[in-house]
Design a protein around this motif. Structure first.
Motif, mmCIF file in Angstrom:
data_model
loop_
_atom_site.group_PDB
_atom_site.id
_atom_site.type_symbol
_atom_site.label_atom_id
_atom_site.label_comp_id
_atom_site.label_asym_id
_atom_site.label_seq_id
_atom_site.Cartn_x
_atom_site.Cartn_y
_atom_site.Cartn_z
ATOM 1 N N LYS A 82 0.717 -1.082 0.045
ATOM 2 C CA LYS A 82 -0.007 -0.053 0.248
ATOM 3 C C LYS A 82 1.018 1.355 -0.016
ATOM 4 O O LYS A 82 0.788 2.273 -0.728
ATOM 5 C CB LYS A 82 -0.774 -0.109 1.053
ATOM 6 C CG LYS A 82 -1.967 1.015 1.264
ATOM 7 C CD LYS A 82 -2.684 1.201 2.531
ATOM 8 C CE LYS A 82 -3.455 2.525 2.594
ATOM 9 N NZ LYS A 82 -4.367 2.714 3.830
ATOM 10 N N TRP A 83 1.871 1.297 0.666
ATOM 11 C CA TRP A 83 2.855 2.400 0.830
ATOM 12 C C TRP A 83 3.695 2.569 -0.514
ATOM 13 O O TRP A 83 3.834 3.790 -0.936
ATOM 14 C CB TRP A 83 3.840 2.169 2.074
ATOM 15 C CG TRP A 83 4.981 3.301 2.149
ATOM 16 C CD1 TRP A 83 4.499 4.633 2.786
ATOM 17 C CD2 TRP A 83 6.244 3.352 1.839
ATOM 18 N NE1 TRP A 83 5.658 5.481 2.832
ATOM 19 C CE2 TRP A 83 6.729 4.636 2.094
ATOM 20 C CE3 TRP A 83 7.242 2.339 0.808
ATOM 21 C CZ2 TRP A 83 8.064 5.182 1.518
ATOM 22 C CZ3 TRP A 83 8.428 3.111 0.595
ATOM 23 C CH2 TRP A 83 8.716 4.005 0.969
ATOM 24 N N VAL A 84 3.838 1.417 -1.027
ATOM 25 C CA VAL A 84 4.545 1.380 -2.220
ATOM 26 C C VAL A 84 3.787 2.281 -3.441
ATOM 27 O O VAL A 84 3.915 3.052 -4.229
ATOM 28 C CB VAL A 84 4.894 0.171 -2.801
ATOM 29 C CG1 VAL A 84 4.881 0.125 -4.409
ATOM 30 C CG2 VAL A 84 6.066 -0.500 -2.131
ATOM 31 N N VAL A 85 2.244 1.859 -3.387
ATOM 32 C CA VAL A 85 1.376 2.292 -4.215
ATOM 33 C C VAL A 85 1.151 3.873 -4.002
ATOM 34 O O VAL A 85 1.183 4.898 -4.852
ATOM 35 C CB VAL A 85 -0.091 1.712 -4.009
ATOM 36 C CG1 VAL A 85 -1.153 2.533 -4.796
ATOM 37 C CG2 VAL A 85 -0.006 0.461 -4.932
ATOM 38 N N GLU A 86 1.208 4.316 -2.750
ATOM 39 C CA GLU A 86 1.132 5.781 -2.373
ATOM 40 C C GLU A 86 2.163 6.508 -3.059
ATOM 41 O O GLU A 86 2.327 7.568 -3.346
ATOM 42 C CB GLU A 86 1.158 5.841 -0.837
ATOM 43 C CG GLU A 86 -0.361 5.356 -0.252
ATOM 44 C CD GLU A 86 -0.460 5.320 1.384
ATOM 45 O OE1 GLU A 86 -1.509 4.819 2.033
ATOM 46 O OE2 GLU A 86 0.791 5.392 2.007
ATOM 47 N N ARG A 87 3.534 5.800 -2.800
ATOM 48 C CA ARG A 87 4.590 6.437 -3.354
ATOM 49 C C ARG A 87 4.596 6.821 -4.895
ATOM 50 O O ARG A 87 4.905 7.789 -5.581
ATOM 51 C CB ARG A 87 5.902 5.800 -2.939
ATOM 52 C CG ARG A 87 6.098 5.699 -1.494
ATOM 53 C CD ARG A 87 6.313 6.839 -1.077
ATOM 54 N NE ARG A 87 7.850 7.495 -1.376
ATOM 55 C CZ ARG A 87 8.155 8.969 -1.049
ATOM 56 N NH1 ARG A 87 7.377 9.623 -0.278
ATOM 57 N NH2 ARG A 87 9.300 9.206 -1.604
ATOM 58 N N ILE A 88 3.895 5.785 -5.403
ATOM 59 C CA ILE A 88 3.789 5.867 -6.944
ATOM 60 C C ILE A 88 2.781 6.819 -7.356
ATOM 61 O O ILE A 88 2.966 7.745 -8.480
ATOM 62 C CB ILE A 88 3.196 4.343 -7.568
ATOM 63 C CG1 ILE A 88 4.143 3.294 -7.453
ATOM 64 C CG2 ILE A 88 2.893 4.812 -9.103
ATOM 65 C CD1 ILE A 88 3.403 1.974 -7.727
ATOM 66 N N GLU A 89 1.946 6.988 -6.585
ATOM 67 C CA GLU A 89 0.962 7.993 -6.438
ATOM 68 C C GLU A 89 1.421 9.476 -6.144
ATOM 69 O O GLU A 89 0.524 10.571 -6.258
ATOM 70 C CB GLU A 89 -0.384 7.891 -5.854
ATOM 71 C CG GLU A 89 -1.299 6.606 -6.566
ATOM 72 C CD GLU A 89 -1.691 6.678 -8.077
ATOM 73 O OE1 GLU A 89 -1.664 8.055 -8.580
ATOM 74 O OE2 GLU A 89 -2.283 5.918 -8.357
ATOM 75 N N GLY A 90 2.726 9.677 -5.874
ATOM 76 C CA GLY A 90 3.287 10.809 -5.212
ATOM 77 C C GLY A 90 2.677 11.366 -3.855
ATOM 78 O O GLY A 90 3.078 12.384 -3.322
ATOM 79 N N LYS A 91 2.065 10.390 -3.228
ATOM 80 C CA LYS A 91 1.395 10.520 -1.707
ATOM 81 C C LYS A 91 2.464 9.721 -0.926
ATOM 82 O O LYS A 91 3.523 9.238 -1.330
ATOM 83 C CB LYS A 91 0.121 10.386 -1.722
ATOM 84 C CG LYS A 91 -0.576 11.042 -2.620
ATOM 85 C CD LYS A 91 -2.134 10.721 -2.543
ATOM 86 C CE LYS A 91 -2.609 9.611 -3.677
ATOM 87 N NZ LYS A 91 -4.067 9.322 -3.506
ATOM 88 N N GLY A 92 2.134 9.497 0.205
ATOM 89 C CA GLY A 92 2.780 8.590 1.056
ATOM 90 C C GLY A 92 3.979 9.268 1.572
ATOM 91 O O GLY A 92 5.154 9.716 0.986
ATOM 92 N N GLY A 93 4.310 9.293 3.127
ATOM 93 C CA GLY A 93 5.448 10.074 3.588
ATOM 94 C C GLY A 93 6.625 9.160 3.788
ATOM 95 O O GLY A 93 6.487 7.984 3.536
ATOM 96 N N ALA A 94 7.772 9.650 3.768
ATOM 97 C CA ALA A 94 9.019 8.941 3.874
ATOM 98 C C ALA A 94 10.171 10.018 4.354
ATOM 99 O O ALA A 94 10.077 11.139 4.338
ATOM 100 C CB ALA A 94 9.592 8.517 2.516
ATOM 101 N N GLN A 95 11.010 9.388 4.828
ATOM 102 C CA GLN A 95 12.210 9.817 5.430
ATOM 103 C C GLN A 95 13.312 9.797 4.302
ATOM 104 O O GLN A 95 13.457 8.610 4.103
ATOM 105 C CB GLN A 95 12.737 9.444 6.618
ATOM 106 C CG GLN A 95 11.743 10.054 7.702
ATOM 107 C CD GLN A 95 12.491 9.563 9.235
ATOM 108 O OE1 GLN A 95 12.725 8.620 9.494
ATOM 109 N NE2 GLN A 95 12.471 10.768 9.896
ATOM 110 N N GLU A 96 13.774 10.934 3.948
ATOM 111 C CA GLU A 96 15.231 10.517 3.032
ATOM 112 C C GLU A 96 16.311 10.382 3.971
ATOM 113 O O GLU A 96 16.635 11.005 4.828
ATOM 114 C CB GLU A 96 15.442 11.908 2.311
ATOM 115 C CG GLU A 96 16.642 11.831 1.395
ATOM 116 C CD GLU A 96 16.947 13.175 0.281
ATOM 117 O OE1 GLU A 96 15.812 13.865 0.132
ATOM 118 O OE2 GLU A 96 17.990 13.047 -0.121
ATOM 119 N N THR A 97 16.824 9.032 3.623
ATOM 120 C CA THR A 97 17.922 8.473 4.445
ATOM 121 C C THR A 97 19.144 8.365 3.300
ATOM 122 O O THR A 97 18.874 8.544 2.388
ATOM 123 C CB THR A 97 17.526 7.048 5.071
ATOM 124 O OG1 THR A 97 17.671 6.169 3.951
ATOM 125 C CG2 THR A 97 16.356 6.895 5.747
#
Ligand code: GTP
Ligand code: SPV
Ligand code: MN
Length: 610
Positions: free
Chosen positions: A526-541
């Motif tokens: 689900k998070w992968v899909v959110e990232r594809i859609e340009g949504k979904g939070g993440a930290q830049e590491t």
């Protein structure tokens, strides 16, 4: 099944079911070399299956299983020495040694042909040589990838019927002159007149050899899956990777999954994990998050080509699943269990219950008594495994209850995300998104995993396994990595799949898995899909975009929240310790290492301040 007389072998008859001159000449040549008692063209019919399985039962290779629970299903117990792929006996015999690269065994083609011709001479005496025409991928493809396996193993013919589209319909497509991959296989156990056969004939000397330029496969001495079912790893990965390099596409060790959101939006995802690291399980996932659904397209191999719209389309070249049995059960993978329960399944090296059902480690309802994979009595206190850790089920894809309707479409499905992943008890977080395609290629290039029982070798030791293809590359690993970089360079990056790296196998200090895995992996999807859609939070590491626990949908997850945090942690010291190992691996790749991969490595070191 047509009992055919091959001119030059048994006299003058011409009752062969094909006019393909090159095929007939090759069949004749191999028959003259290997001297089978008869040559039979496999037609793929139900009658043929009946005859083969009856013969295999009579020979003691197959045991017919309980017909009420597992209709038309059989158990094979292999020779105890012939239970997995033999990487040390696998060769890429390219014309030039440098084209095989540092990851493959190599021998000069002429030398190998001489050596193996010596082994093949008379090796089918007392046996039948089957001619098995097969097609990797849907029969309706514009450019069908055809093959013919010559084999002296009924087990192989029966398994090829499950794993590939094979028989008369493929002979028709072959016509009189279509090109095909020549795949020669022998168990290497000739029978002298009057000599009794053994249930699992094989030879201590084994060679799994590929001639990538002439697109040929020569296999000798083993009857086991990846060594003997030559459409699978030998063709669809090793030979096909060489074809793909020449023709501008990708042949990869990847599952293909269709994910459907609660809004009915469809996403196709491909994922490369090394052998026995979770492809089949992810391909058959039952999402635990309400509203999300998943369907299956493939569990082991993906061929990806660019469509006219500039997107990458994946096709599964296979027709069945050759899945790891241990660990499969009604709770971890009900889809596989239902596929198997529909029958028509060949099991290899699992244990058998007293009423003719199958059992393996972690399957529900452990019986008090079993016949183990070696054919010995087994009880729960025997202190040893009942099924071999690499025991397998071979079952038709068409029986899979979650099969996507488009599974047999020659066009394939457009891929939105590629996941790389391995089995690492430490360091590697649950999920991590690459900064871009080239960084994703670097992630794939430096993938690592603890070794499993799927091949001979030290189980548990960490090795680099680029794109999960280490044992399956048909050419130089440096050229392969360059091919990945070039695919990105020649495409519109917006249309390319986004690349992620996952690790379901991180462990806590008491060795428990930090992440529950299986259906719960849908939370990561689900998070992968959110990232594809340009949504979904993440930290830049330093290693990529990694979610925090707050960024994942964890509602209803039965897991310790500290464990989830730990599964997501990017520990800079751990990654600094990883650097010398990556460095050693990239050195091993040698001069052909693409500059793009080297640049990504330098950038990673900068971000880690090493
Ligand atoms: P090959 O057929 O050899 O290419 O293997 P594969 O990649 O398809 O692996 P498979 O799905 O058969 O899984 C191998 C083993 O990993 C099985 O014992 C599974 O039970 C276990 N496994 C799969 N997914 C998970 C997961 O999410 N978490 C944990 N802990 N184990 C898993
Ligand atoms: C693997 O080892 O990756 C398998 C099984 O899928 S085999 O067909 O033996 O290669
Ligand atoms: Mn595999």
């Amino acid at each position: 099944m047509t009992a055919a007389t091959i001119p030059g072998l048994n006299g003058t008859g011409d009752t062969v079911p094909t006019k393909h001159a090159e095929l007939l000449a090759w069949v004749r040549e191999v028959a003259e070399l290997t001297q089978p008692d008869r040559v039979v063209f496999a037609d793929g019919s139900d009658d043929e299956w009946e005859r083969l399985t009856t013969q295999l039962v009579a020979a003691g290779t197959f045991i017919r299983l309980n017909d009420n629970n597992l209709p038309n299903s059989f158990l094979a117990q292999s020779d105890p020495s012939d239970v997995a792929r033999v990487e040390s006996r696998t060769f890429i015999c390219s014309d030039r040694e440098e084209d095989a690269g540092p990851t493959n065994n190599w021998m000069a083609p002429d030398e190998m042909r001489d050596l193996m011709s010596g082994l093949y001479r008379g090796c089918m005496r007392g046996r039948t040589m089957y001619v098995v025409p097969f097609c990797m991928g849907p029969l309706g493809s514009d450019d069908p990838k055809l093959g013919v396996e010559l084999t002296d193993s009924e087990y192989v013919v029966a398994s090829m019927r499950v794993m590939t589209r094979m028989g008369s319909k493929v002979l028709e497509i072959l016509g009189e002159d279509r090109p095909f991959v020549k795949a020669l296989h022998s168990v290497g156990a000739p029978l002298e007149p009057g000599q009794d056969d053994v249930p699992w004939p094989c030879n201590d000397t084994k060679y799994i050899t590929h001639f990538p330029e002439s697109r040929e496969i020569w296999s000798f001495g083993s009857g086991y899956g990846g060594n003997a079912l030559l459409g699978k790893k030998c063709y669809a990965l090793r030979i096909a990777s060489a074809m793909a390099h020449d023709e501008g596409w990708l042949a990869e060790h990847m599952l293909i999954l269709k994910l459907i959101s609660p809004e009915d939006k469809v996403y196709y995802i491909a994922a490369a994990f090394p052998s026995a690291c979770g492809k089949t399980n992810l391909a058959m996932i039952h999402p635990t998050i309400p509203g999300w659904r998943a369907e299956t397209l493939g569990d082991d191999i993906a061929w990806m080509r660019f469509g006219e719209d500039g997107r990458l389309y994946a096709v599964n070249p296979e027709f069945g699943f050759f899945g790891v049995a241990p660990g499969t059960n009604w709770s971890s993978n009900p889809t596989a269990m239902k596929t198997i329960a529909a029958g028509n399944t060949v099991f290899t090296n699992v244990a058998m219950t007293d009423n003719g059902d199958v059992w393996w480690e972690d399957l529900e309802n452990m019986p008090d008594h079993l016949t183990d994979w070696l054919g010995d009595d087994w009880t729960p206190d025997s202190g040893r495994k009942a099924a071999h850790p690499n025991s397998r089920y071979c079952t038709p894809m068409s029986q899979c209850p979650t099969l996507a309707p488009e599974w047999d479409d020659p066009k394939g499905v457009p891929i939105s995300a590629i996941l790389f992943g391995g089995r690492r008890k430490n360091t590697v977080p649950l999920v991590n998104q690459s900064f871009n395609w080239q960084h994703g290629a670097f992630m794939g290039a430096t993938m690592s995993s603890e070794q499993t029982a799927a091949a001979e070798g030290q189980v548990g030791s960490v090795r680099r396994d680029p794109m999960a293809m280490l044992p399956f590359l048909g050419y130089h690993v440096g050229d392969y990595l360059q091919h990945w970089i070039d695919v990105g360079k020649n495409a519109d990056e917006d249309k390319l799949p986004k690349i992620f790296y996952v690790n379901w196998f991180r462990r806590g200090e008491d060795k428990r898995f930090l992440w529950p895995g299986f259906g719960e992996n849908s939370r990561v999807l689900k998070w992968v899909v959110e990232r594809i859609e340009g949504k979904g939070g993440a930290q830049e590491t330093p290693i990529g975009y990694v979610p925090t626990a707050q960024d994942l949908d964890l509602e209803g997850l039965d897991a310790n929240r500290n464990d989830v945090d730990e599964s997501l942690a990017v520990n800079v010291e751990d990654w600094q310790a990883e650097i010398p190992m990556i460095d050693e691996w990239l050195d091993f790749v040698g001069d052909k290492l693409p500059s793009g991969i080297r640049d990504e490595f330098e950038a990673l070191k900068d971000r880690l301040n090493t």
